[in-house]
Design an enzyme around this catalytic site. Structure first.
Site, PDB file in Angstrom:
ATOM      1  N   ARG A 136      32.039  -1.924   6.956  1.00  0.00           N
ATOM      2  CA  ARG A 136      30.787  -2.697   6.867  1.00  0.00           C
ATOM      3  C   ARG A 136      30.877  -4.218   6.536  1.00  0.00           C
ATOM      4  O   ARG A 136      30.127  -4.937   6.199  1.00  0.00           O
ATOM      5  CB  ARG A 136      29.977  -2.225   5.499  1.00  0.00           C
ATOM      6  CG  ARG A 136      29.629  -0.613   5.585  1.00  0.00           C
ATOM      7  CD  ARG A 136      28.537  -0.118   4.531  1.00  0.00           C
ATOM      8  NE  ARG A 136      28.053   1.157   5.026  1.00  0.00           N
ATOM      9  CZ  ARG A 136      28.502   2.341   4.751  1.00  0.00           C
ATOM     10  NH1 ARG A 136      29.373   2.213   3.590  1.00  0.00           N
ATOM     11  NH2 ARG A 136      27.898   3.444   5.138  1.00  0.00           N
ATOM     12  N   GLY A 197      33.539  10.579  -2.992  1.00  0.00           N
ATOM     13  CA  GLY A 197      32.814  11.337  -3.974  1.00  0.00           C
ATOM     14  C   GLY A 197      32.770  12.796  -3.415  1.00  0.00           C
ATOM     15  O   GLY A 197      32.621  13.591  -4.181  1.00  0.00           O
ATOM     16  N   GLU A 198      32.476  12.749  -2.027  1.00  0.00           N
ATOM     17  CA  GLU A 198      32.273  14.010  -1.308  1.00  0.00           C
ATOM     18  C   GLU A 198      33.927  14.881  -1.530  1.00  0.00           C
ATOM     19  O   GLU A 198      33.565  16.070  -1.257  1.00  0.00           O
ATOM     20  CB  GLU A 198      31.917  13.973   0.039  1.00  0.00           C
ATOM     21  CG  GLU A 198      32.684  13.172   1.179  1.00  0.00           C
ATOM     22  CD  GLU A 198      32.728  11.510   1.014  1.00  0.00           C
ATOM     23  OE1 GLU A 198      32.461  11.216  -0.209  1.00  0.00           O
ATOM     24  OE2 GLU A 198      32.867  11.047   2.109  1.00  0.00           O
ATOM     25  N   ASN A 264      26.356   9.318  -6.095  1.00  0.00           N
ATOM     26  CA  ASN A 264      25.847  10.787  -6.644  1.00  0.00           C
ATOM     27  C   ASN A 264      27.276  11.400  -7.505  1.00  0.00           C
ATOM     28  O   ASN A 264      28.472  11.007  -7.101  1.00  0.00           O
ATOM     29  CB  ASN A 264      25.407  11.699  -5.653  1.00  0.00           C
ATOM     30  CG  ASN A 264      26.594  11.941  -4.724  1.00  0.00           C
ATOM     31  OD1 ASN A 264      26.835  11.002  -3.654  1.00  0.00           O
ATOM     32  ND2 ASN A 264      26.972  13.301  -4.667  1.00  0.00           N
ATOM     33  N   ASP A 306      22.186  15.024  -3.907  1.00  0.00           N
ATOM     34  CA  ASP A 306      23.057  14.045  -3.089  1.00  0.00           C
ATOM     35  C   ASP A 306      22.149  12.907  -2.872  1.00  0.00           C
ATOM     36  O   ASP A 306      22.496  12.113  -1.857  1.00  0.00           O
ATOM     37  CB  ASP A 306      23.346  14.768  -1.769  1.00  0.00           C
ATOM     38  CG  ASP A 306      24.219  13.994  -1.122  1.00  0.00           C
ATOM     39  OD1 ASP A 306      25.200  13.362  -1.841  1.00  0.00           O
ATOM     40  OD2 ASP A 306      24.486  13.929   0.368  1.00  0.00           O
ATOM     41  N   ASP A 308      22.739   9.595  -3.731  1.00  0.00           N
ATOM     42  CA  ASP A 308      23.599   8.517  -4.250  1.00  0.00           C
ATOM     43  C   ASP A 308      22.710   7.244  -4.115  1.00  0.00           C
ATOM     44  O   ASP A 308      22.045   7.235  -3.551  1.00  0.00           O
ATOM     45  CB  ASP A 308      24.886   8.313  -3.559  1.00  0.00           C
ATOM     46  CG  ASP A 308      24.848   8.087  -2.356  1.00  0.00           C
ATOM     47  OD1 ASP A 308      26.026   8.204  -1.390  1.00  0.00           O
ATOM     48  OD2 ASP A 308      23.612   7.722  -1.554  1.00  0.00           O
ATOM     49  N   ARG A 333      17.717   5.905  -3.009  1.00  0.00           N
ATOM     50  CA  ARG A 333      17.534   7.324  -2.293  1.00  0.00           C
ATOM     51  C   ARG A 333      16.675   8.393  -2.899  1.00  0.00           C
ATOM     52  O   ARG A 333      16.286   8.943  -2.085  1.00  0.00           O
ATOM     53  CB  ARG A 333      19.159   7.693  -2.094  1.00  0.00           C
ATOM     54  CG  ARG A 333      19.360   8.561  -1.416  1.00  0.00           C
ATOM     55  CD  ARG A 333      20.656   8.701  -0.729  1.00  0.00           C
ATOM     56  NE  ARG A 333      21.114  10.010  -0.221  1.00  0.00           N
ATOM     57  CZ  ARG A 333      22.154  10.295   0.519  1.00  0.00           C
ATOM     58  NH1 ARG A 333      23.194   9.236   0.411  1.00  0.00           N
ATOM     59  NH2 ARG A 333      22.771  11.509   0.886  1.00  0.00           N
TER      60      ARG A 333
END
Lengths: 581, 195
Positions: A136, A197-198, A264, A306, A308, A333
Site C-alpha cells: 500500500r 489475523g487470518e 477482526n 469478519d 475488521d 466495515r
C-alpha cells in the site's frame, strides 16, 4: 556511474536506468523530505498514503476542476509487469514519483514524463504464501524511503538510487505475519504493524529507528493476561486472537499520537473466544514515541462477521449542532458511519449511524457507542447464520476522502449485500489459515429487489446526513477515493475498469476513462511545472476479485466475470496542459 | 533459498561480502553449489508422509486411514533413515486423498497407491496451501484466490487464476506397515519456485 556498477555487481535487486539525462537530473536534485514538510506538505506534492497525516485524502489543487475535468486525458502510462492487486498511491516528491507493487517492488519514475529512474525488486522467500499479495505504498523521510513487505521485513532504500540501506525482520513470515501497509513516519521513527489475523497471529504495532532500523517498541493490539483489557479474552484465546494492522495509521503531530485501525478477532466465530476481545475491530491511540496505548474505542465487540476495522479514522475538525469537535470519522466495515472525538488521553463516542443496510446492530448506546446485537444474526459455531452487510461489510479497506471545501466525506460503499457464515472449531497450526470456516461456510446473497451494489456516498459531517449517492447497478465497489480543491472526487473500484470523476457537490458523473484493469489503487494528485496531474495505479486483484467470483455465483447476469489483471500507472492532465502536445 | 530471510538485518556489510564472492567465482556458482539442508529438501523417494496436524500429528499416514472421497489431509515428507521431517520449506507440504481407483485418469492412477493420491499442497498462483475440497464438484479449492484443481486428473486446473496444475507426487504403499511412501520426486516444480 562507477558506484552504480559496483552496486549491480553486488547481486543487488535494484535496476537503475538513471543514465538518461532528464531522469538522472531529476534524481540528483531530489528534495529531502523533512518532518516539517510531512506535517504540512506542499499542495504540489503527495508525500504519504492519504496525502496528509489526517488521512483525509484531499488535495487543495484546483487546476483540474468540476468545470473542466471532462477534458482530462492520459499523459503517460507505465506497465509494472506485475499482476494482482495494485493498491498503493503514486507518492510524489517534487517531480519524482514512487510506486510500489505486489511482491514489494518499488519503482521510481519521473513524474512528468514517466521515465524510469530505478526499480527495486525484493527477493521473497521461496515458500512465502500470499493471501493478500499487495503493498500500500512507500513512506518518505530525508533522502530515504521505507517499504513494508509481505515477508514481514521493513526495508529502507536510498530514494535517489533504490539501493537497499537496511532490511529489518519485523516478525517471522512462517507464523503467518506479513505487512501490506505504507509505513508512517513520526518523530524520526518508522511505524508499521503486522497483518495475518487470518492465520491466527496476535496483531501488533511497532516502531523502528529511521536511521538504523533498530526496533524501538512493539505494542500488541491484544492484551496479555494482566494488561488492561485482558479480561475480555478467555483462556489462551488471546494468543491467536488476530487484531491485525493493515493500513497506515492517521497521525496527530500536536499530540504525537498515531491512530491505528485494528482487524477482526480470530478465528471468525465469536463463541470460539468468548468476551469483547479488546482491541480487535477498534481504533487504538498510540504514543508514537513509546508505543503506549493512550486510549481506544471498539467499534463492535466479539466480532463474528469478519468485519475488521482496519481503515483508521480520518482526523477532521467539524462543527456539529453548534459544537466544534476534533473528530475522528470512520465509515466502518460494520456498515456504520462512526464519529468519535479525540482528546489527549481519551476517545469519546459522538455518533454512529448506518450507511448501508444492517440487520445485526439493533441499538447503539448513546453514551458509549457500544452496539447491541440481534443475537439471531450473530454467527456461532456449528450453525449457519445470515446477516447484512456481508462479511466484506459496508466498506472494506479502501479509504474514504473528505473535502475541506464541501465539508463532505465520500464513502465507497457496498449496499444490498448480505452474507452467511457457519464455522467449526479448529486446531491452530502456525502459518496455516485459522478462520474456523471454509469456503462452504461462506454465503453471499443480494438483498431481494436490489438494484445496485456499489455506491459512492457523500455525507455532510455537520449534519451527519447523506447528501448524495451514485449507484453502480452491476458492480461492487473497491475504489479508494481522492477529493480535490477543484470540487472533484476521483474513484475507480468497479469491475468495468472505469476510473471516474464526480462533482463533489452534486455527485454528477463528470468524466470517465476505461483503463487496462480494474482500479483498487489509491489515487493521488500533484503538480509539476505548472501542470496538475491525477495519478492512479490500475491493477485488479485480491478481495475485489474474490467478491467478483462470489457475486458471479449468486447472479447470472453479473457483469464482467474475471476482470483482467496487470498493473499500470496512469497519469492524466487537462488536454491543453498535456506536456506531450 | 531466500537470502534476506536468513538474516535478522541484511545491509551494506552483507552486500559487500556478496560483491567479494562475485569477484572470485562465476556468477551464481557460490549459491548454486550449496545443496539444500535435508529439512528443506523436496520429498525424496522413500520418504514417509507424516500428518501435519490434528489427531495423529507427526505420525506416518496409513492407507487405511484415508477415507474415499474425503477432504484432503496435509502431510510433511520425512526421511526414514534420519527421521528428519522436511518442514523447512512450506513448498514441501503434501496433500493426500483417496478415491475409487476406477475414477482416476490413467496418469493419476499410475502414480497412485490403491486409489490414494498425493500432490504438492501449494497452489502455483500465490502459494497458499490448497486446503479445501468441494465434494459436490470433486475439485480441490484454494481458499486464497479460488483456484480449483481436479485430483482425479493429475491436478489439472479447472478454475481460478492458477497458471498450471497442482504438482503430482507419485506414491506407493509399504505393504508391510500399511503406510504411504514417496515413490518419485514431484512431477514438476512447486508453487512459484524454480524446483
Amino acid at each position: 556511474m562507477k558506484g552504480l556498477k559496483a552496486f549491480l555487481l553486488a547481486g543487488a535487486m535494484t535496476v537503475s536506468v538513471a543514465g538518461m539525462t532528464h531522469a538522472w537530473a531529476q534524481v540528483q536534485k531530489y528534495s529531502d523530505v523533512t518532518e516539517e514538510r510531512l506535517r504540512s506538505p506542499e499542495p504540489r506534492n503527495w508525500l504519504m498514503y492519504r496525502g496528509t497525516y489526517d488521512g483525509q485524502g484531499y488535495s487543495p489543487l484546483d487546476q483540474i476542476n468540476a468545470s473542466n475535468v471532462a477534458d482530462l486525458v492520459p499523459v503517460w502510462t507505465y506497465s509494472t509487469g506485475v499482476t494482482e492487486g495494485h493498491q498503493s498511491p503514486p507518492i510524489v516528491n517534487d517531480g519524482v514519483m514512487f510506486i510500489s507493487t505486489p511482491q514489494a517492488q518499488v519503482i521510481a519514475l519521473d513524474a512528468k514524463t514517466g521515465e524510469t529512474l530505478w526499480r527495486y525488486k525484493r527477493t521473497l522467500p521461496e515458500d512465502l504464501t500470499q493471501l493478500h499479495p499487495t503493498n500500500r505504498g512507500v513512506a518518505l523521510l530525508g533522502d530515504r524511503l521505507y517499504v513494508a513487505t509481505t515477508d514481514c521485513f521493513l526495508v529502507a532504500l536510498d530514494a535517489k538510487t533504490g539501493k537497499e540501506i537496511w532490511a529489518r525482520e519485523v516478525e517471522d513470515y512462517r507464523k503467518g505475519n506479513y505487512m501490506t501497509l505504507e509505513p508512517l513516519v513520526a518523530h524520526g521513527k518508522i511505524l508499521v504493524g503486522s497483518s495475518g489475523g487470518e492465520y491466527g497471529i496476535r496483531g501488533f504495532a511497532a516502531a523502528y529507528d529511521a536511521k538504523t532500523g533498530e526496533p524501538l517498541w512493539r505494542t500488541y493490539t491484544i492484551p496479555a493476561p494482566g494488561e488492561p483489557g485482558s479480561n475480555t479474552w478467555s483462556g489462551d484465546t488471546w494468543k491467536t486472537g488476530g487484531g491485525s494492522i493493515w493500513i497506515t495509521p492517521t497521525y496527530d503531530p500536536e499530540t504525537n499520537t498515531a491512530y491505528y485501525g485494528t482487524g477482526n478477532a480470530a478465528p471468525w466465530m465469536g463463541d470460539a473466544r468468548p468476551g469483547d476481545n479488546l482491541n480487535t475491530a477498534s481504533v487504538i491511540a498510540v504514543d508514537a514515541d513509546t508505543g503506549k496505548i493512550k486510549a481506544s474505542h471498539q467499534y463492535h465487540w466479539n466480532d463474528s462477521w469478519d468485519w475488521d476495522e482496519v481503515d483508521p479514522p480520518m482526523l477532521v475538525d467539524i462543527n456539529r449542532n453548534g459544537h466544534a469537535i476534533k473528530a475522528m470519522v470512520h465509515p466502518g466495515r460494520n456498515g456504520y458511519l462512526w464519529t468519535l472525538e479525540r482528546k489527549p488521553n481519551e476517545i469519546d463516542f459522538v455518533s454512529g449511524v448506518p450507511f448501508v443496510r444492517n440487520n445485526v446492530i439493533t441499538k447503539v448506546d448513546p453514551e458509549t457507542g457500544r452496539p447491541t446485537y440481534d443475537e439471531s444474526r450473530k454467527p456461532h459455531l456449528d450453525a449457519r447464520v445470515e446477516f447484512c452487510p456481508s462479511l466484506w461489510g459496508g466498506k472494506d479497506w479502501p479509504p474514504a476522502a473528505y473535502s475541506k471545501k464541501t465539508g463532505m466525506i465520500y464513502v465507497p460503499a457496498n449496499e444490498n449485500l448480505c452474507g452467511s457464515l457457519s464455522g467449526h472449531k479448529m486446531d491452530y497450526v502456525p502459518g496455516q489459515l485459522f478462520l474456523g470456516a471454509g469456503l462452504e461456510d461462506i454465503g453471499l446473497t443480494l438483498y431481494p429487489g436490489a438494484d445496485h451494489v456499489g455506491e459512492l456516498q457523500a455525507w455532510d459531517l455537520s449534519t451527519n446526513k447523506k447528501v448524495w449517492s451514485y449507484p453502480f447497478p452491476k458492480s461492487q465497489l473497491w475504489g479508494p477515493v481522492l477529493a480535490t480543491g477543484g470540487d472533484v472526487v476521483f474513484m475507480g473500484g468497479t469491475n468495468d475498469r472505469m476510473f471516474r470523476a464526480f462533482d463533489a457537490k452534486s455527485g454528477k458523473l463528470l468524466w470517465s476513462q476505461k483503463l487496462n484493469s480494474g482500479v483498487t489503487g489509491v489515487p493521488s494528485t500533484f503538480e509539476v511545472d505548472g501542470t496538475q496531474y491525477i495519478a492512479v495505479q490500475a491493477g485488479w486483484g485480491v478481495d475485489a476479485q474474490r467478491m467478483q467470483d462470489s457475486l458471479a455465483k449468486v447472479s447470472a447476469d453479473w457483469q464482467g466475470g474475471t476482470v483482467p489483471q496487470g498493473g499500470v500507472v496512469w497519469v492524466f492532465a487537462l488536454r491543453n496542459k498535456n506536456p506531450a502536445q | 533459498m531466500n537470502e534476506a530471510s536468513d538474516l535478522k538485518c541484511s545491509g551494506v556489510g552483507r552486500r559487500a561480502l556478496l560483491a567479494g564472492a562475485a569477484a572470485l567465482m562465476p556468477a551464481g556458482a557460490a549459491l548454486a553449489q550449496q545443496p539444500p539442508a535435508p529439512k528443506n529438501m523436496r520429498p525424496q523417494e522413500g520418504d514417509l508422509l507424516v500428518r501435519v496436524s490434528g489427531e495423529g500429528a507427526g505420525e506416518p499416514v496409513k492407507l487405511d486411514s484415508l477415507v474415499i472421497n474425503a477432504p484432503q489431509i496435509l502431510a510433511w515428507p520425512k526421511d526414514k533413515a534420519s527421521g528428519t521431517v522436511r518442514d523447512g520449506s512450506r513448498l514441501n507440504q503434501v496433500l493426500l486423498m483417496r478415491f475409487d481407483p476406477a475414477t482416476l485418469d490413467e496418469e493419476t492412477r499410475e502414480h497412485a497407491a490403491d486409489g490414494a493420491v498425493a500432490y504438492g499442497a501449494t497452489c502455483p498462483h500465490a502459494q497458499c496451501p490448497v486446503t479445501e475440497y468441494r465434494k459436490d464438484l470433486g475439485v480441490l479449492h484454494c481458499p486464497c484466490h479460488n483456484s480449483e484443481f481436479d485430483p482425479r486428473a493429475a491436478g489439472k486446473v479447472t478454475g481460478g487464476p492458477a497458471p498450471r496444475r497442482l504438482t503430482p507426487l507419485p506414491i506407493r504403499l509399504d505393504a508391510g506397515e500399511g503406510v504411504l511412501i514417496v515413490a518419485h520426486p514431484f512431477l514438476g516444480k512447486v508453487g512459484l519456485s524454480a524446483t
